[in-house]
Write an enzyme that holds these catalytic residues in place. Sequence first.
Site, PDB file in Angstrom:
ATOM      1  N   SER A  93      15.088   6.520 -45.602  1.00  0.00           N
ATOM      2  CA  SER A  93      15.629   5.750 -44.478  1.00  0.00           C
ATOM      3  C   SER A  93      17.013   6.231 -44.059  1.00  0.00           C
ATOM      4  CB  SER A  93      15.714   4.274 -44.861  1.00  0.00           C
ATOM      5  OG  SER A  93      16.731   4.039 -45.816  1.00  0.00           O
ATOM      6  N   THR A 247      17.977   1.545 -43.387  1.00  0.00           N
ATOM      7  CA  THR A 247      19.383   1.813 -43.030  1.00  0.00           C
ATOM      8  C   THR A 247      20.213   1.348 -44.206  1.00  0.00           C
ATOM      9  OG1 THR A 247      19.010   1.368 -40.652  1.00  0.00           O
ATOM     10  CG2 THR A 247      21.256   1.069 -41.436  1.00  0.00           C
ATOM     11  N   THR A 265      22.113   5.780 -41.072  1.00  0.00           N
ATOM     12  CA  THR A 265      20.644   5.658 -41.024  1.00  0.00           C
ATOM     13  C   THR A 265      19.992   6.917 -40.474  1.00  0.00           C
ATOM     14  OG1 THR A 265      18.856   4.213 -40.248  1.00  0.00           O
ATOM     15  CG2 THR A 265      20.535   4.780 -38.643  1.00  0.00           C
ATOM     16  N   ARG A 275      16.624   8.992 -29.429  1.00  0.00           N
ATOM     17  CA  ARG A 275      16.765   7.521 -29.554  1.00  0.00           C
ATOM     18  C   ARG A 275      17.900   7.185 -30.537  1.00  0.00           C
ATOM     19  NH1 ARG A 275      16.592   3.726 -34.105  1.00  0.00           N
ATOM     20  NH2 ARG A 275      15.852   1.736 -33.327  1.00  0.00           N
ATOM     21  N   THR A 298      20.996  -4.226 -40.848  1.00  0.00           N
ATOM     22  CA  THR A 298      19.839  -3.351 -41.008  1.00  0.00           C
ATOM     23  C   THR A 298      18.663  -4.080 -40.361  1.00  0.00           C
ATOM     24  OG1 THR A 298      19.271  -4.313 -43.164  1.00  0.00           O
ATOM     25  CG2 THR A 298      20.671  -2.366 -43.197  1.00  0.00           C
ATOM     26  N   GLY A 299      17.752  -3.345 -39.768  1.00  0.00           N
ATOM     27  CA  GLY A 299      16.593  -3.975 -39.130  1.00  0.00           C
ATOM     28  C   GLY A 299      16.357  -3.405 -37.750  1.00  0.00           C
ATOM     29  N   GLY A 301      16.827  -2.163 -34.558  1.00  0.00           N
ATOM     30  CA  GLY A 301      18.034  -1.732 -33.864  1.00  0.00           C
ATOM     31  C   GLY A 301      18.113  -2.192 -32.425  1.00  0.00           C
TER      32      GLY A 301
END
Length: 419
Positions: A93, A247, A265, A275, A298-299, A301
């Site tokens: 990650s 991340t 990340t 991206r 984190t999660g 984005g």
Amino acid sequence: MTFSRRDFVKSSVLGAVAAGVGAHAALPEALAENSQQGHASKEDSPKRPVIICAHNGYAYTEAAYAFLKSGGDTLEAGIRVVKGPEDDPNDDSVGLGGLPNEEGVVELDSCCMHGPTRRAGSVGGVRNIKNVSMVGRAVMEHTGHVMLVGEGAEKFAVAVGFPRENLLTDRSRKIWLLWKEFNSDRDWWEPGMADPHWHPPAPDSKPQADLWRDRIQQLQQRAADLGIEPEFQLAAVHRVLFPPTGTIHCSVLNDKGEMSGITTTSGLAFKLPGRCGDSPIIGAGCYTDQDIGSAGATGAGEENIKVAGAHTIVENMRHGMSPQEAGMDALKRIVRNYNGDMTKLRYMDMTYYVLRKDGAYAGVCLWEGYSPGNPHKFTVHDGTLRSEVATPLLKGYSQEWPPFPPIPEELKKDSYYLK
Ligand code: GLY
């Protein structure tokens, strides 16, 4: 292979609705019991120094804390935590071994803020440089800019002494290849009709659970054919079916009250080239205000960018909210962006790591975790290193994107990654 991701998506939306997942749950009913409460022990008797970070920073936090205790700089301490996963080829990650974009190229993002000097640095979409956390700091220290992206960021990194290296490990390349083949019902990736194992697409007459079982088993067989290690094959299948965002964020406070934050990340697996998620965005993936506190994420984005999550949380604390209240408010803004529609919110998740200048902290998340027994955890060190369970806003468990039918129990039991 004889199945396509499009078939999965089409059939599974029906499956999800049938299972009741599609109900528009009223937000108040869906709130987790403890989402409105504070943690007195964390917020009323804070200590300093404190390091708070994502779960994958655990192994590196003890050494970083000792560095901090010896008078080390807060941003350097944070970098010592996040550099661990960046250097680890098995953490797919972050950094080396991160899952690549849709073209098989690893692109990394990072940003940081140094509280004592009130500076910031950021890089996005960087190729061939492993420690982008340190490149972001170098942008902060060696340029008059805050953010560099793409080729310019890579050239800058090389100019200031970072080595170019191949970030795509053999395992990440094979997972990408598996993903490429899986999505390949409209192009020439995957073995063709001349392959002895090729057979025409099965008619969609089987029950969903049987189709699901067949498809996972075919993917696992293909993972074996590609040479992915047996113990990692189901994990590889999981990454192909549900591209992860992984991340690491780390916020740091020393005993003088100085603070810094950093996030790094490889971003959403198999993303479009170019991206950038929230991690390189100052105010979304990370924000630190020396007067107030520090936060990071984190999660998903894209969702976090839309609520400027880290900045929102620090501003909430400025206006008197506790770390937990401040994080919960940012999560509620994500819920508000979808008008509380659980059919959509089910497919996203977010964890915030929040640290106030007095040492009070919180870890909060949108959902309880991915499944019962797998809650979202974070790492904290305030003299004692430990892992804590993040406090969820919503009851229940997120489902990964894209929607799929339930995975048969017998296929789940052997793998953490398919739970
Ligand atoms: N939160 C990491 C990303 O979405 O790229």
